[in-house]
Design a protein around this motif. Structure first.
Motif, PDB file in Angstrom:
ATOM      1  N   THR A 163       0.829  -1.205   0.000  1.00  0.00           N
ATOM      2  CA  THR A 163       0.000   0.000   0.000  1.00  0.00           C
ATOM      3  C   THR A 163       0.863   1.255   0.000  1.00  0.00           C
ATOM      4  O   THR A 163       0.580   2.238  -0.702  1.00  0.00           O
ATOM      5  CB  THR A 163      -0.947  -0.007   1.201  1.00  0.00           C
ATOM      6  OG1 THR A 163      -1.819  -1.141   1.104  1.00  0.00           O
ATOM      7  CG2 THR A 163      -1.788   1.258   1.251  1.00  0.00           C
ATOM      8  N   ALA A 169       2.182   1.745  -3.431  1.00  0.00           N
ATOM      9  CA  ALA A 169       1.149   2.279  -4.313  1.00  0.00           C
ATOM     10  C   ALA A 169       0.927   3.768  -4.056  1.00  0.00           C
ATOM     11  O   ALA A 169       0.804   4.559  -4.996  1.00  0.00           O
ATOM     12  CB  ALA A 169      -0.150   1.503  -4.128  1.00  0.00           C
ATOM     13  N   GLU A 216      -3.677  -6.564  -4.496  1.00  0.00           N
ATOM     14  CA  GLU A 216      -5.087  -6.159  -4.511  1.00  0.00           C
ATOM     15  C   GLU A 216      -5.407  -5.225  -3.356  1.00  0.00           C
ATOM     16  O   GLU A 216      -6.177  -4.264  -3.515  1.00  0.00           O
ATOM     17  CB  GLU A 216      -5.964  -7.402  -4.472  1.00  0.00           C
ATOM     18  CG  GLU A 216      -5.921  -8.201  -5.783  1.00  0.00           C
ATOM     19  CD  GLU A 216      -6.384  -9.636  -5.635  1.00  0.00           C
ATOM     20  OE1 GLU A 216      -6.607 -10.292  -6.669  1.00  0.00           O
ATOM     21  OE2 GLU A 216      -6.506 -10.115  -4.479  1.00  0.00           O
ATOM     22  N   ALA A 233      -4.154  -1.858  -4.391  1.00  0.00           N
ATOM     23  CA  ALA A 233      -4.942  -1.270  -5.471  1.00  0.00           C
ATOM     24  C   ALA A 233      -6.270  -0.722  -4.982  1.00  0.00           C
ATOM     25  O   ALA A 233      -6.863   0.159  -5.623  1.00  0.00           O
ATOM     26  CB  ALA A 233      -5.184  -2.305  -6.563  1.00  0.00           C
ATOM     27  N   PRO A 290      -4.173   3.705  -7.205  1.00  0.00           N
ATOM     28  CA  PRO A 290      -4.057   3.002  -8.494  1.00  0.00           C
ATOM     29  C   PRO A 290      -2.664   2.430  -8.707  1.00  0.00           C
ATOM     30  O   PRO A 290      -1.651   3.055  -8.381  1.00  0.00           O
ATOM     31  CB  PRO A 290      -4.358   4.099  -9.522  1.00  0.00           C
ATOM     32  CG  PRO A 290      -4.031   5.386  -8.817  1.00  0.00           C
ATOM     33  CD  PRO A 290      -4.375   5.158  -7.384  1.00  0.00           C
ATOM     34  N   VAL A 291      -2.598   1.219  -9.269  1.00  0.00           N
ATOM     35  CA  VAL A 291      -1.316   0.564  -9.533  1.00  0.00           C
ATOM     36  C   VAL A 291      -1.153   0.173 -10.999  1.00  0.00           C
ATOM     37  O   VAL A 291      -0.101  -0.328 -11.386  1.00  0.00           O
ATOM     38  CB  VAL A 291      -1.143  -0.691  -8.645  1.00  0.00           C
ATOM     39  CG1 VAL A 291      -1.225  -0.327  -7.165  1.00  0.00           C
ATOM     40  CG2 VAL A 291      -2.168  -1.769  -8.993  1.00  0.00           C
ATOM     41  N   GLU A 292      -2.182   0.420 -11.821  1.00  0.00           N
ATOM     42  CA  GLU A 292      -2.188  -0.123 -13.176  1.00  0.00           C
ATOM     43  C   GLU A 292      -1.034   0.377 -14.041  1.00  0.00           C
ATOM     44  O   GLU A 292      -0.617  -0.302 -14.968  1.00  0.00           O
ATOM     45  CB  GLU A 292      -3.522   0.196 -13.869  1.00  0.00           C
ATOM     46  CG  GLU A 292      -4.717  -0.564 -13.319  1.00  0.00           C
ATOM     47  CD  GLU A 292      -5.267   0.052 -12.030  1.00  0.00           C
ATOM     48  OE1 GLU A 292      -4.779   1.142 -11.615  1.00  0.00           O
ATOM     49  OE2 GLU A 292      -6.193  -0.540 -11.441  1.00  0.00           O
ATOM     50  N   TRP A 304       3.902  -3.211 -11.848  1.00  0.00           N
ATOM     51  CA  TRP A 304       4.120  -4.200 -10.798  1.00  0.00           C
ATOM     52  C   TRP A 304       4.249  -5.574 -11.446  1.00  0.00           C
ATOM     53  O   TRP A 304       3.625  -5.864 -12.466  1.00  0.00           O
ATOM     54  CB  TRP A 304       2.978  -4.181  -9.799  1.00  0.00           C
ATOM     55  CG  TRP A 304       3.037  -2.984  -8.874  1.00  0.00           C
ATOM     56  CD1 TRP A 304       3.721  -1.819  -9.094  1.00  0.00           C
ATOM     57  CD2 TRP A 304       2.396  -2.835  -7.612  1.00  0.00           C
ATOM     58  NE1 TRP A 304       3.542  -0.955  -8.040  1.00  0.00           N
ATOM     59  CE2 TRP A 304       2.728  -1.548  -7.108  1.00  0.00           C
ATOM     60  CE3 TRP A 304       1.569  -3.648  -6.857  1.00  0.00           C
ATOM     61  CZ2 TRP A 304       2.268  -1.074  -5.893  1.00  0.00           C
ATOM     62  CZ3 TRP A 304       1.095  -3.180  -5.626  1.00  0.00           C
ATOM     63  CH2 TRP A 304       1.451  -1.909  -5.155  1.00  0.00           C
ATOM     64  N   LEU A 314      -5.095  -6.161 -12.496  1.00  0.00           N
ATOM     65  CA  LEU A 314      -4.229  -5.129 -11.925  1.00  0.00           C
ATOM     66  C   LEU A 314      -3.204  -4.617 -12.928  1.00  0.00           C
ATOM     67  O   LEU A 314      -2.389  -3.745 -12.593  1.00  0.00           O
ATOM     68  CB  LEU A 314      -3.478  -5.697 -10.708  1.00  0.00           C
ATOM     69  CG  LEU A 314      -4.329  -6.233  -9.559  1.00  0.00           C
ATOM     70  CD1 LEU A 314      -3.468  -7.054  -8.612  1.00  0.00           C
ATOM     71  CD2 LEU A 314      -4.992  -5.072  -8.816  1.00  0.00           C
TER      72      LEU A 314
END
Length: 563
Positions: A361, A364, A385, A388, A392-394, A398, A419
């Motif tokens: 976290t 991120a 997850e 995310a 946002p992690v897109e 990662w 993701l």
């Protein structure tokens, strides 16, 4: 211009310096990274720096086209096509390379390699037996290395790159053999199929041990055999580390430079580095704690330049998520340029550690790239997850490194895809006859993945050897298969996933990996045609010419005078 949504202000347009200067003045004052995708037509108005003619150039664009010629200006490709078309760009001062029908491919991208560690674990003192198949050649390698080093310098081979069973005579090396090969240098050898380590007399003398001491193996007559284990092996590791600690950053940079030059000679033009710790000579602490991690790489970058591109995830101290989070307090991800870049935290934090979700976290929230190695794929995905759900992690690239044999499952692939997380598929178990990850299943699922080695301690590193593993199902062990037929990739599929489909792994999407106009000019001229050479020769392919950013990083044979 990029538009971003700011919750309390609506949409903001980031115009950067476009409102302050004309595009011409921006180009005139641009730094190394701000010239990305220079307009090809503008570059083509003057003679090219280099043209390559009369070849079979595999562009690896979306159509997998093959052309005969290519032109480079200012480090980028400015023209591809026929000899007649490209020859027009040659002028006074242009380097004209006659390919004489040879195959050209994009430079290879290594998705997970502990390369920076070869500075501290001095590559100059290393013997690799990854593709050696005879006892005589193996012993000759130690003799050659000893002849290149001063007396007293340790020589070593770590276990992961080879298996004693690949030799024509697979008995462990004896004290007498290693002593004859390197009488004045202590030698320490490990490998799959070897219990403990094998050493020579100089090594026993260096650690002050002999017959009768704990961990020193003896024969029926009470004489040392060359085998050591336990306390004796620990003593050898301590002695090796003590010598390495004397190198300093400049000495480590020289060792790293030797490796990077060899990497270019094997076809690597970009490396996603995975950091490193003291293994195999210790299991605590990251080498970066002692100024032995990225510093030699930065030294080369600033003082000499790098022959290959490096982007890295940094190891912490193997002290768990809380310690890693402390190390991230001042981290700024994606910091660097096309040649040397910090991405974010790396693989030393395990998903099964308490607090892993807090760590992901934080990564991120700080918008850092993140790499975690298995371990437990489901636990990694749960941590991803959880992060995310907060930030946002897109777009952070990662990834999950080296999933085990038979992984990932279809469900795990779907969770990662949601993701936009990628996979780094390696060969550390394949070399000993295991099946490896589900290469073909990952491909068929449309997942984002990159092929990689995970060398140096646990796997062979040479890129064409790894392409050979995944396309043929063979191993270096006689009669022992590796990747099963239903998980093998075609030559084209494998090559794309160590080139154009791997650009994301080093944060160079759209910039490298294919030989298209506007992209950075990273390419190889091969000594054998990758697409037509017999299966058993894929692993022996070498470049005759390696070009990175339009500059020659390695040349041999007919191109030996270039660069």
């Amino acid at each position: 211009m990029k538009k971003i949504a700011v919750p309390w202000r609506g949409t903001v347009v980031l115009a950067s310096t476009l409102v302050l200067a004309t595009s011409a003045s921006i180009v005139a004052s641009a730094g190394p990274d701000s010239s990305r995708r220079a307009t090809p037509d503008a570059s083509a108005q003057r003679p090219a720096d280099m043209v390559l003619l009369d070849g079979k150039i595999s562009m690896l664009d979306d159509a997998n086209r093959t052309v005969s010629a290519l032109a480079i200006t200012d480090g980028r490709i400015v023209q591809v096509g026929s000899d007649r078309t490209v020859r027009k760009l040659a002028g006074k001062g242009t380097e004209v390379v006659d390919l004489d029908g040879r195959r050209v491919i994009p430079g290879l991208i290594e998705g997970h390699l502990h390369a920076l560690r070869t500075g501290y674990h001095c590559w100059t003192q290393t013997v690799r037996l990854d593709q050696v198949t005879t006892r005589a050649d193996a012993l000759a390698a130690y003799a050659d290395k000893a002849a290149s080093l001063p007396a007293g310098a340790w020589i070593w081979t770590t276990a992961g790159g080879w298996n004693i069973g690949q030799l024509d005579d697979p008995a462990p090396f004896t004290l007498a053999e290693l002593s004859a090969a390197a009488p004045d240098n202590p030698v320490w050898v490990t490998g799959s199929g070897i219990t403990g380590a094998r050493v020579n007399q100089a090594a026993l003398d260096a650690i002050g041990l002999g017959a009768g001491d704990p961990g020193v193996e003896v024969d029926g007559s009470g004489n040392p055999t060359g085998g050591i284990s336990g306390a004796a092996n620990t003593a050898a590791g301590t002695a090796i580390r003590a010598q390495l600690d004397q190198l300093g950053i400049e000495g480590e940079a020289a060792c790293l430079s030797d490796f990077l030059d060899e990497a270019a000679s094997r076809g690597l033009t970009s490396i996603k580095d995975a950091g490193g710790n003291n293994a195999p000579w210790g299991t605590t602490g990251a080498i970066s704690d002692g100024l032995h991690g990225e510093e030699p790489g930065m030294y080369l970058y600033r003082n000499e330049g790098l022959p290959v591109r490096i982007a890295y995830h940094q190891m912490s101290r193997y002290a768990g998520p809380a310690s890693a989070m402390e190390d991230l307090r001042n981290a700024v991800g994606f910091l660097g340029d096309d040649w040397f870049k910090y991405l974010g935290p790396g693989e030393d934090t395990m998903a099964t550690d308490a607090g892993y979700a807090d760590f992901t976290t934080m990564a991120a929230r700080k918008q850092l790239s993140l790499e975690t190695h298995v371990g437990n794929v489901d636990a990694i995905l749960a941590g991803f997850e959880a992060a995310a759900a907060v930030a946002p992690v897109e777009d952070l690239e990662w990834r999950i490194a080296h999933p085990a044999d038979g992984q990932p499952t279809d469900e795990q692939l779907a969770r990662a895809a949601a993701l936009d997380a990628g996979w780094i598929l390696t060969f550390s178990s394949v070399r000993n006859g295991a099946t490896g990850p589900r290469y073909k299943s990952v491909l068929d699922a449309g997942a984002k993945f990159c092929l990689a080695s995970d060398a140096m301690n646990v796997a062979p590193w040479q890129p064409f050897q790894n392409l050979w593993y995944v396309t043929t199902g063979d191993t270096m062990l006689p009669g022992v298969p590796g990747v099963p037929a239903d998980q093998q990739l075609t030559r084209l599929e494998a090559l794309r996933h160590q080139t154009v489909e791997c650009d994301w792994a080093i944060d160079q999407e759209g910039e490298i990996g294919s030989l298209e106009v506007g992209k950075l000019a990273d390419l190889l001229v091969l000594d054998q045609d990758y697409f037509t050479v017999p299966d058993d020769r894929i692993r022996t392919i070498r470049p005759l010419l390696t070009v990175v950013g339009g500059k020659v990083s390695y040349s041999a044979g007919p191109y030996g005078k270039l660069g």
